[in-house]
Write a protein that holds these residues in place. Structure first.
Motif, PDB file in Angstrom:
ATOM      1  N   GLY A  24     -15.449 -65.599 -38.766  1.00  0.00           N
ATOM      2  CA  GLY A  24     -14.751 -65.137 -37.087  1.00  0.00           C
ATOM      3  C   GLY A  24     -15.941 -64.335 -36.344  1.00  0.00           C
ATOM      4  O   GLY A  24     -16.111 -64.985 -35.184  1.00  0.00           O
ATOM      5  N   GLU A  25     -17.244 -63.955 -36.409  1.00  0.00           N
ATOM      6  CA  GLU A  25     -17.778 -63.897 -36.193  1.00  0.00           C
ATOM      7  C   GLU A  25     -18.925 -65.220 -35.028  1.00  0.00           C
ATOM      8  O   GLU A  25     -19.237 -65.507 -33.940  1.00  0.00           O
ATOM      9  N   LEU A  26     -19.295 -66.636 -36.301  1.00  0.00           N
ATOM     10  CA  LEU A  26     -19.269 -67.389 -35.453  1.00  0.00           C
ATOM     11  C   LEU A  26     -18.529 -68.077 -34.737  1.00  0.00           C
ATOM     12  O   LEU A  26     -18.587 -68.481 -33.534  1.00  0.00           O
ATOM     13  N   ALA A  27     -16.584 -67.199 -34.623  1.00  0.00           N
ATOM     14  CA  ALA A  27     -15.414 -68.595 -34.053  1.00  0.00           C
ATOM     15  C   ALA A  27     -16.113 -67.665 -32.730  1.00  0.00           C
ATOM     16  O   ALA A  27     -16.047 -68.136 -30.685  1.00  0.00           O
ATOM     17  N   ARG A  28     -16.861 -66.068 -32.865  1.00  0.00           N
ATOM     18  CA  ARG A  28     -16.597 -65.095 -31.052  1.00  0.00           C
ATOM     19  C   ARG A  28     -17.981 -65.741 -30.724  1.00  0.00           C
ATOM     20  O   ARG A  28     -18.034 -65.666 -29.012  1.00  0.00           O
ATOM     21  N   GLN A  29     -18.939 -65.622 -31.644  1.00  0.00           N
ATOM     22  CA  GLN A  29     -20.134 -66.338 -30.817  1.00  0.00           C
ATOM     23  C   GLN A  29     -20.642 -67.495 -29.933  1.00  0.00           C
ATOM     24  O   GLN A  29     -20.880 -67.719 -28.972  1.00  0.00           O
ATOM     25  N   ALA A  30     -19.278 -68.951 -30.460  1.00  0.00           N
ATOM     26  CA  ALA A  30     -19.150 -69.890 -29.577  1.00  0.00           C
ATOM     27  C   ALA A  30     -17.645 -69.959 -29.346  1.00  0.00           C
ATOM     28  O   ALA A  30     -17.777 -71.273 -28.041  1.00  0.00           O
ATOM     29  N   ALA A  31     -17.405 -68.644 -28.942  1.00  0.00           N
ATOM     30  CA  ALA A  31     -15.345 -69.131 -28.051  1.00  0.00           C
ATOM     31  C   ALA A  31     -15.473 -69.869 -28.488  1.00  0.00           C
ATOM     32  O   ALA A  31     -14.367 -70.905 -27.977  1.00  0.00           O
ATOM     33  N   LEU A  32     -14.897 -70.078 -29.521  1.00  0.00           N
ATOM     34  CA  LEU A  32     -13.640 -70.794 -30.193  1.00  0.00           C
ATOM     35  C   LEU A  32     -12.791 -70.205 -29.884  1.00  0.00           C
ATOM     36  O   LEU A  32     -11.665 -71.338 -29.734  1.00  0.00           O
ATOM     37  N   GLY A  33     -11.917 -68.985 -29.840  1.00  0.00           N
ATOM     38  CA  GLY A  33     -10.562 -68.820 -29.443  1.00  0.00           C
ATOM     39  C   GLY A  33     -10.151 -68.235 -30.706  1.00  0.00           C
ATOM     40  O   GLY A  33      -9.110 -67.459 -31.125  1.00  0.00           O
ATOM     41  N   SER A  34     -10.031 -68.097 -32.379  1.00  0.00           N
ATOM     42  CA  SER A  34     -10.300 -68.157 -33.387  1.00  0.00           C
ATOM     43  C   SER A  34     -10.786 -68.373 -34.662  1.00  0.00           C
ATOM     44  O   SER A  34     -11.455 -69.146 -34.390  1.00  0.00           O
ATOM     45  N   PRO A  35     -11.076 -67.063 -35.302  1.00  0.00           N
ATOM     46  CA  PRO A  35     -11.749 -67.828 -36.446  1.00  0.00           C
ATOM     47  C   PRO A  35     -10.913 -69.129 -37.716  1.00  0.00           C
ATOM     48  O   PRO A  35     -11.964 -69.809 -38.415  1.00  0.00           O
ATOM     49  N   ARG A  36     -10.224 -69.714 -37.232  1.00  0.00           N
ATOM     50  CA  ARG A  36      -9.491 -70.774 -38.013  1.00  0.00           C
ATOM     51  C   ARG A  36     -10.255 -72.114 -37.093  1.00  0.00           C
ATOM     52  O   ARG A  36     -10.575 -73.032 -37.829  1.00  0.00           O
ATOM     53  N   MET A  37     -10.728 -71.528 -36.389  1.00  0.00           N
ATOM     54  CA  MET A  37     -11.157 -72.998 -34.988  1.00  0.00           C
ATOM     55  C   MET A  37     -12.971 -73.123 -35.724  1.00  0.00           C
ATOM     56  O   MET A  37     -13.176 -74.142 -36.209  1.00  0.00           O
ATOM     57  N   SER A  38     -13.521 -72.168 -36.799  1.00  0.00           N
ATOM     58  CA  SER A  38     -14.794 -72.591 -37.547  1.00  0.00           C
ATOM     59  C   SER A  38     -14.370 -73.472 -38.216  1.00  0.00           C
ATOM     60  O   SER A  38     -15.550 -74.119 -38.884  1.00  0.00           O
ATOM     61  N   ALA A  39     -13.589 -73.224 -39.187  1.00  0.00           N
ATOM     62  CA  ALA A  39     -13.232 -73.657 -40.053  1.00  0.00           C
ATOM     63  C   ALA A  39     -12.656 -75.424 -40.112  1.00  0.00           C
ATOM     64  O   ALA A  39     -13.874 -75.778 -40.725  1.00  0.00           O
ATOM     65  N   ARG A  40     -11.797 -75.408 -39.025  1.00  0.00           N
ATOM     66  CA  ARG A  40     -11.541 -76.509 -38.712  1.00  0.00           C
ATOM     67  C   ARG A  40     -12.889 -77.440 -38.380  1.00  0.00           C
ATOM     68  O   ARG A  40     -12.829 -78.469 -38.307  1.00  0.00           O
ATOM     69  N   LEU A  41     -13.663 -76.958 -37.562  1.00  0.00           N
ATOM     70  CA  LEU A  41     -14.635 -77.329 -37.129  1.00  0.00           C
ATOM     71  C   LEU A  41     -16.021 -77.521 -38.196  1.00  0.00           C
ATOM     72  O   LEU A  41     -16.295 -78.758 -38.393  1.00  0.00           O
ATOM     73  N   LEU A  42     -15.935 -77.086 -38.599  1.00  0.00           N
ATOM     74  CA  LEU A  42     -17.066 -77.294 -40.461  1.00  0.00           C
ATOM     75  C   LEU A  42     -16.285 -78.015 -40.775  1.00  0.00           C
ATOM     76  O   LEU A  42     -16.900 -78.951 -41.892  1.00  0.00           O
ATOM     77  N   GLY A  43     -15.586 -78.755 -40.749  1.00  0.00           N
ATOM     78  CA  GLY A  43     -15.315 -79.708 -41.661  1.00  0.00           C
ATOM     79  C   GLY A  43     -15.609 -81.194 -41.001  1.00  0.00           C
ATOM     80  O   GLY A  43     -15.783 -82.061 -41.896  1.00  0.00           O
ATOM     81  N   GLN A  44     -15.811 -80.801 -39.589  1.00  0.00           N
ATOM     82  CA  GLN A  44     -16.096 -82.282 -39.715  1.00  0.00           C
ATOM     83  C   GLN A  44     -17.778 -81.923 -38.698  1.00  0.00           C
ATOM     84  O   GLN A  44     -17.790 -82.856 -37.469  1.00  0.00           O
ATOM     85  N   LEU A  45     -18.409 -81.851 -39.250  1.00  0.00           N
ATOM     86  CA  LEU A  45     -20.076 -81.349 -38.674  1.00  0.00           C
ATOM     87  C   LEU A  45     -20.186 -82.640 -38.691  1.00  0.00           C
ATOM     88  O   LEU A  45     -19.841 -83.319 -39.398  1.00  0.00           O
ATOM     89  N   PRO A  46     -21.361 -83.171 -38.055  1.00  0.00           N
ATOM     90  CA  PRO A  46     -21.780 -84.137 -37.872  1.00  0.00           C
ATOM     91  C   PRO A  46     -23.094 -84.600 -38.787  1.00  0.00           C
ATOM     92  O   PRO A  46     -23.229 -85.242 -39.888  1.00  0.00           O
ATOM     93  N   ASP A  47     -23.666 -83.699 -38.767  1.00  0.00           N
ATOM     94  CA  ASP A  47     -25.272 -83.462 -40.001  1.00  0.00           C
ATOM     95  C   ASP A  47     -25.449 -82.887 -40.736  1.00  0.00           C
ATOM     96  O   ASP A  47     -25.476 -81.237 -41.008  1.00  0.00           O
ATOM     97  N   ARG A  48     -24.085 -82.609 -41.603  1.00  0.00           N
ATOM     98  CA  ARG A  48     -24.503 -81.713 -42.551  1.00  0.00           C
ATOM     99  C   ARG A  48     -25.556 -81.408 -43.955  1.00  0.00           C
ATOM    100  O   ARG A  48     -25.207 -80.869 -44.673  1.00  0.00           O
ATOM    101  N   GLU A  49     -26.361 -82.407 -43.490  1.00  0.00           N
ATOM    102  CA  GLU A  49     -27.220 -81.730 -44.370  1.00  0.00           C
ATOM    103  C   GLU A  49     -28.045 -80.877 -43.548  1.00  0.00           C
ATOM    104  O   GLU A  49     -29.334 -80.291 -43.838  1.00  0.00           O
TER     105      GLU A  49
END
Length: 96
Positions: A24-49
């Motif tokens: 939720g906090e991540l979604a707010r700070q990155a202006a994603l609209g909803s906490p679910r967006m954080s989860a969705r986007l974390l699933g397709q991160l470029p630099d996993r390392e």
DNA sequence: TTTTTGACTTCTG
DNA sequence: CCAGAAGCCAAAA
């Protein structure tokens, strides 16, 4: 790469070791609209390392179910973050 | 085009 | 503390 993901990456890159943040906090700070967006986007991160996706936990301060929970646990432990007996991470790890 | 589906959160009881 | 309901929004079906 979507603009949302780009913003999430910026915020995530600034999250220091030993410090946790909720979806939720991540979604707010990155202006994603909803906490679910954080989860969705974390699933397709470029630099996993490099990007600390493992420092994101749910509102209950627990690791959410997803498939790399073990790795997340381990990475957090390497930073000195250990959950209590009920699987919850210390509130102190959320402070600025 | 409509429905379902999530690495979710918040409010109620 | 736990469970259910409503809200959320993009992607997949």
């Amino acid at each position: 790469m979507s603009p949302g993901l780009a913003r999430l990456v910026e915020v995530l890159a600034l999250l220091p070791p030993g410090r946790l943040m909720t979806y939720g906090e991540l979604a707010r700070q990155a202006a994603l609209g909803s906490p679910r967006m954080s989860a969705r986007l974390l699933g397709q991160l470029p630099d996993r390392e490099r990007l600390p996706w493992w420092r994101i936990v749910n509102a209950q301060r627990r690791i959410s179910e997803h498939g790399a929970q073990d790795e997340q646990h381990q990475r957090l432990a390497e930073e000195g973050l250990l959950p209590d007996t009920r699987g919850r991470y210390p509130i102190s790890a959320f402070w600025p």
